[in-house]
Structures are given as C-alpha cells and as structure tokens.
Scaffold this motif. Structure first.
Motif, PDB file in Angstrom:
ATOM      1  N   ARG A   1      -6.898  17.365 -21.090  1.00 54.64           N
ATOM      2  CA  ARG A   1      -7.077  17.591 -22.526  1.00 54.64           C
ATOM      3  C   ARG A   1      -7.323  16.260 -23.237  1.00 54.64           C
ATOM      4  O   ARG A   1      -8.153  16.170 -24.156  1.00 54.64           O
ATOM      5  N   LEU A   2      -6.617  15.239 -22.805  1.00 55.62           N
ATOM      6  CA  LEU A   2      -6.808  13.912 -23.395  1.00 55.62           C
ATOM      7  C   LEU A   2      -8.211  13.386 -23.096  1.00 55.62           C
ATOM      8  O   LEU A   2      -8.913  12.878 -23.987  1.00 55.62           O
ATOM      9  N   VAL A   3      -8.637  13.513 -21.856  1.00 50.76           N
ATOM     10  CA  VAL A   3      -9.948  13.022 -21.433  1.00 50.76           C
ATOM     11  C   VAL A   3     -11.071  13.704 -22.209  1.00 50.76           C
ATOM     12  O   VAL A   3     -12.088  13.081 -22.549  1.00 50.76           O
ATOM     13  N   ALA A   4     -10.897  14.995 -22.517  1.00 51.97           N
ATOM     14  CA  ALA A   4     -11.962  15.758 -23.175  1.00 51.97           C
ATOM     15  C   ALA A   4     -12.379  15.158 -24.513  1.00 51.97           C
ATOM     16  O   ALA A   4     -13.530  15.316 -24.933  1.00 51.97           O
ATOM     17  N   GLY A   5     -11.485  14.450 -25.173  1.00 55.55           N
ATOM     18  CA  GLY A   5     -11.809  13.875 -26.470  1.00 55.55           C
ATOM     19  C   GLY A   5     -12.175  12.407 -26.432  1.00 55.55           C
ATOM     20  O   GLY A   5     -12.336  11.788 -27.491  1.00 55.55           O
ATOM     21  N   ALA A   6     -12.338  11.849 -25.243  1.00 52.07           N
ATOM     22  CA  ALA A   6     -12.583  10.412 -25.121  1.00 52.07           C
ATOM     23  C   ALA A   6     -14.073  10.083 -25.205  1.00 52.07           C
ATOM     24  O   ALA A   6     -14.927  10.859 -24.791  1.00 52.07           O
ATOM     25  N   ASP A   7     -14.360   8.903 -25.713  1.00 51.33           N
ATOM     26  CA  ASP A   7     -15.724   8.364 -25.670  1.00 51.33           C
ATOM     27  C   ASP A   7     -16.001   7.715 -24.322  1.00 51.33           C
ATOM     28  O   ASP A   7     -17.123   7.780 -23.810  1.00 51.33           O
ATOM     29  N   VAL A   8     -14.969   7.087 -23.768  1.00 45.71           N
ATOM     30  CA  VAL A   8     -15.095   6.371 -22.496  1.00 45.71           C
ATOM     31  C   VAL A   8     -13.921   6.759 -21.609  1.00 45.71           C
ATOM     32  O   VAL A   8     -12.775   6.787 -22.072  1.00 45.71           O
ATOM     33  N   VAL A   9     -14.208   7.047 -20.349  1.00 46.17           N
ATOM     34  CA  VAL A   9     -13.163   7.233 -19.342  1.00 46.17           C
ATOM     35  C   VAL A   9     -13.498   6.318 -18.176  1.00 46.17           C
ATOM     36  O   VAL A   9     -14.624   6.340 -17.658  1.00 46.17           O
ATOM     37  N   ALA A  10     -12.547   5.510 -17.782  1.00 49.89           N
ATOM     38  CA  ALA A  10     -12.772   4.559 -16.696  1.00 49.89           C
ATOM     39  C   ALA A  10     -11.629   4.652 -15.708  1.00 49.89           C
ATOM     40  O   ALA A  10     -10.504   4.992 -16.068  1.00 49.89           O
TER      41      ALA A  10
ATOM     42  N   ARG B   1     -19.679  17.319 -17.111  1.00 51.90           N
ATOM     43  CA  ARG B   1     -18.913  18.190 -18.005  1.00 51.90           C
ATOM     44  C   ARG B   1     -19.066  17.768 -19.468  1.00 51.90           C
ATOM     45  O   ARG B   1     -19.105  18.614 -20.361  1.00 51.90           O
ATOM     46  N   TYR B   2     -19.154  16.450 -19.700  1.00 50.04           N
ATOM     47  CA  TYR B   2     -19.240  15.909 -21.050  1.00 50.04           C
ATOM     48  C   TYR B   2     -20.443  14.960 -21.118  1.00 50.04           C
ATOM     49  O   TYR B   2     -20.299  13.750 -20.882  1.00 50.04           O
ATOM     50  N   PRO B   3     -21.611  15.453 -21.448  1.00 48.07           N
ATOM     51  CA  PRO B   3     -22.839  14.656 -21.342  1.00 48.07           C
ATOM     52  C   PRO B   3     -22.881  13.405 -22.224  1.00 48.07           C
ATOM     53  O   PRO B   3     -23.630  12.472 -21.914  1.00 48.07           O
ATOM     54  N   ARG B   4     -22.083  13.356 -23.299  1.00 49.78           N
ATOM     55  CA  ARG B   4     -22.086  12.166 -24.165  1.00 49.78           C
ATOM     56  C   ARG B   4     -21.070  11.113 -23.714  1.00 49.78           C
ATOM     57  O   ARG B   4     -21.021  10.020 -24.284  1.00 49.78           O
ATOM     58  N   MET B   5     -20.301  11.423 -22.701  1.00 51.02           N
ATOM     59  CA  MET B   5     -19.250  10.508 -22.277  1.00 51.02           C
ATOM     60  C   MET B   5     -19.833   9.330 -21.484  1.00 51.02           C
ATOM     61  O   MET B   5     -20.784   9.477 -20.716  1.00 51.02           O
ATOM     62  N   VAL B   6     -19.233   8.166 -21.685  1.00 55.40           N
ATOM     63  CA  VAL B   6     -19.482   7.013 -20.814  1.00 55.40           C
ATOM     64  C   VAL B   6     -18.332   6.971 -19.812  1.00 55.40           C
ATOM     65  O   VAL B   6     -17.168   6.837 -20.209  1.00 55.40           O
ATOM     66  N   ALA B   7     -18.644   7.154 -18.544  1.00 52.17           N
ATOM     67  CA  ALA B   7     -17.604   7.208 -17.505  1.00 52.17           C
ATOM     68  C   ALA B   7     -17.890   6.128 -16.462  1.00 52.17           C
ATOM     69  O   ALA B   7     -19.043   5.916 -16.063  1.00 52.17           O
ATOM     70  N   VAL B   8     -16.842   5.454 -16.046  1.00 50.18           N
ATOM     71  CA  VAL B   8     -16.986   4.290 -15.175  1.00 50.18           C
ATOM     72  C   VAL B   8     -16.066   4.421 -13.975  1.00 50.18           C
ATOM     73  O   VAL B   8     -14.861   4.651 -14.119  1.00 50.18           O
ATOM     74  N   ASP B   9     -16.655   4.258 -12.791  1.00 53.24           N
ATOM     75  CA  ASP B   9     -15.888   4.122 -11.558  1.00 53.24           C
ATOM     76  C   ASP B   9     -15.985   2.668 -11.118  1.00 53.24           C
ATOM     77  O   ASP B   9     -17.072   2.162 -10.832  1.00 53.24           O
TER      78      ASP B   9
END
Length: 396
Positions: free
Chosen positions: A87-96, A117-125
């Motif tokens: 739920r927290l991740v769903a509202g994030a701009d960035v998840v790393a 799942r969230y096309p506007r998200m910036v996600a980093v591995d």
C-alpha cells in the motif's frame, strides 16, 4: 525569500541497507524528497550494527548515510506486513531496492514488476553484478567488487595491493543511482513515463577506474601501483620535511617543473637537463627525480617548503590524518559542518556538497528504527484497530 527544494512533494520508498543505496537516497532527501527507509523489523538495516562509534550506540556508517529519512520497520514475511508495504509503495514516485539477489523479485517489488503495475513509477534495482550473466546470483560487498573491477590491483604500493580506504564501489554505485533517479524523474515530467532501471556496483566502479581500463585496452597492462604517487607523472609524491610532516607535491607539466626547479629546489638547470626536462624522462628517472626533491624538502621546515611552493605556484597538499580533517581550516572557513539530531543525541556532520543559494537543504534527524512506522500507516488510512492487528500479527 527561500525557494522550493526541487524534489519537494516526491516520495521515495527505499528497501535499502548498507552503503550504496542509502548514499543515493540521503541526497534525494536533502533536496526535498520524502524518503521512507524500509527496515527489517527488530534488527533494521544491518549497517546500524557495524560499530558503536557514535556515542557508543550508533554506527558511523549509519549516522553518515541516513539523516533526513523516515524509518518504516516491517516484517514482509507476514502477509499483513507485506500488504502494508504494498500500500505504501503504490503511492510512491520512486521505489528503489538493493536487497540480496532475487529477494525483491520474490516479493514482487523488483523494478520490472513495479513499473508494469505503476507505469509512472521510477523503480531502481541496485545490485553488485546485475540480473543477468554468470555473477547474477552472487552476493556483492564493496571490497569484493573493488577486487573484481581491478581497482585493488592498481591500488597500493609496488609490494602490496590495497583496496581504496573508503567504500568506493558502494559510493560510485550510489552516486549513479541518485543521478539515474533524477534523470528518470525529469524524463517523466516530459513524457509521463516512469522507468525501470538496473544499476550495478561493478559497472559503476569500473567506469570510475576508466583510465586504467583504457590503459590496459591499448597497452595490455594496467598502471603500476605507486602508493601515494602517480604512475604517469613525476614528481608526484609525498616528501618529508625537516619537521617530519608529509607534503604531497604534484607537478602536472614541464612548465611547473621549471618553476619548482628554480623557485623551490634552487636548481634551474634541471629544467633544461635532458634527463629531467620532460615528464617522460622524469618518470623514466623517477628514483633520481624524487631523490632530488626529497633532499631539498627534507632539509627545510614545513613552513618554508609550503611558502616556496605557494610562491612558485606549485600544487601541494598536507597528508592529513582524519583528526586533522575534523579541524581543517578550509572546511571551517566555508562553514561545512552542521549538527544533526539522532537517536543518540546531536552528531556533527558535513553539509551537502551542493546547495541551492536561495534554498537551504533538508537536514533532519537520523531516525530510530521504526520511528515512523505507525505515523506512516495512519497516513495510509490504517485505523487504530488495524494497527493493533498488525502488531498482533508481528508485522510491525
């Protein structure tokens, strides 16, 4: 009037530990992002326990890397805990994340899954070696990646290899991670599209060691280990004064050599001597070149050496111990020190390297483990009864 920090209004959720990713997200926090640090319930980021150097309770690494963040402690192995994190991740701009290889994917929190799942998200591995290739499943720590990248082979003295004296692979990767996130957010502003990004410590530190890579590519060998000297320039070495201080003198070109020879060494003839006139010859005759400089410097007090170097316009630096750095006059004159609150009391730290002239950076406390968990869950809409249920589950 103070302006608005550039990342104000952005939320970054970071499943992070150790150095590389915490280094990146601390910078994002200082430029205005809300950084929520996800920690293991009970023990937290294992960097908290590296040592107890800060007031006998907190590690120096954790103090350095985690100011201005919020700590959210959760057990993701408990279904209700994982649901809260989702739920927290769903509202994030960035998840790393820089979890162990495969861990984020098992939780559905890897960059590819999140951006689908969230096309506007910036996600980093961020990992040691990346998601593919023969090293994909390896655990990676800074010293090991320094070794794999070749950095250890070119660092140290001719007799002994050494790693860099700080977490160079971690810091390189963290620097690129922060840069990549900023570029991806700018791209999102222009296109509306998020991004799934993969960064590795090996890629980052090998790029930082690019001179050695190019040298090996074109000559078949890396640079020789030269201690505090320079493999390709002479004189570029630490010399001991009559007071016992070490002064590193760096001559970058033949014009500077001529000034050093005349103004400091008292030997203007060295600028014309074919054995010393050019850098190539000085490197070829490095032992003799260094001996000439060492003889003069060793006979003079430190003040006379530095005054002569200043007058001749030659670059030099004192070889300081870390205690000297804490009292460095240049850092003091430029007001580089601040005091940050923490769970163990106020700690002195360095200001951010880059600051906007009209807007102070965000400089807030180092968080206690789980300090913000219930506050964040309440913001997400959890009722007191639901919080009690999470506590009963052992999720928080």
């Amino acid at each position: 009037m103070a302006g608005v920090l550039p990342l104000q209004g952005m939320t970054v959720v970071s499943l992070e530990h150790a150095v590389a990713l915490p280094f990146a997200t601390r910078h994002l926090a200082e430029y205005g992002a809300r950084v929520i640090k996800i920690e293991r319930l009970g023990s937290g980021d294992f960097a908290r326990a590296y040592d107890d150097a800060v007031r006998g309770e907190m590690s120096a690494h954790f103090s350095w890397l985690n100011r201005s963040k919020e700590s959210f402690a959760v057990d993701v192995k408990v279904p209700s805990g994982l649901a809260a994190l989702e739920r927290l991740v769903a509202g994030a701009d960035v998840v790393a994340q820089n979890l162990s290889p495969g861990a984020a994917a098992r939780l559905g929190l890897d960059a590819a899954t999140l951006t689908a799942r969230y096309p506007r998200m910036v996600a980093v591995d961020l990992s040691g070696y990346g998601p593919t290739g023969p090293y994909a499943g390896r655990r990676a720590y800074d010293m090991l990646v320094q070794a794999e990248s070749g950095l250890v082979s070119v660092t140290g003295t001719p007799e002994h290899m050494a790693k860099a004296g700080f977490a160079a692979a971690d810091v390189a990767a963290g620097t690129y991670a922060a840069q990549a996130i900023l570029v991806a957010l700018l791209r999102r502003e222009r296109t509306g599209e998020g991004a799934a990004l993969a960064l590795t410590m090996l890629d980052a530190i090998t790029e930082w060691n690019g001179y050695a890579v190019q040298l090996a590519e074109h000559t078949g060998r890396g640079p020789v280990r030269a201690g505090v000297g320079h493999a390709s320039i002479a004189p570029y070495e630490a010399f001991t004064t009559a007071d016992g201080d070490s002064v590193l003198i760096g001559v970058q070109n033949d014009r500077e050599w001529a000034r050093l020879a005349a103004g400091v060494l008292g030997r203007p003839d060295l600028a014309e001597d074919p054995e010393f006139a050019t850098n190539r010859e000085r490197v070829r005759n490095r032992t003799r070149t260094d001996a000439i400089v060492a003889e003069v410097v060793g006979a003079l007090p430190t003040a006379a050496v530095t005054a002569g170097l200043d007058e001749a316009g030659i670059a030099y630096g004192r070889v300081n111990e870390m205690a000297d750095v804490l009292a460095h006059p240049q850092l003091a004159a430029r007001d580089r020190w601040i005091e940050i609150d923490s769970p163990v009391g106020p700690v002195r730290q360095l200001r951010p390297v880059v600051e906007f002239p009209d807007t102070p950076p965000r400089l807030e406390p180092v968080p206690a483990l789980g300090e913000h968990t219930e506050k964040i869950l309440t913001e997400l809409g959890y009722s007191p009864d639901q919080l009690a249920g999470l506590r009963a589950d052992g999720a928080i």
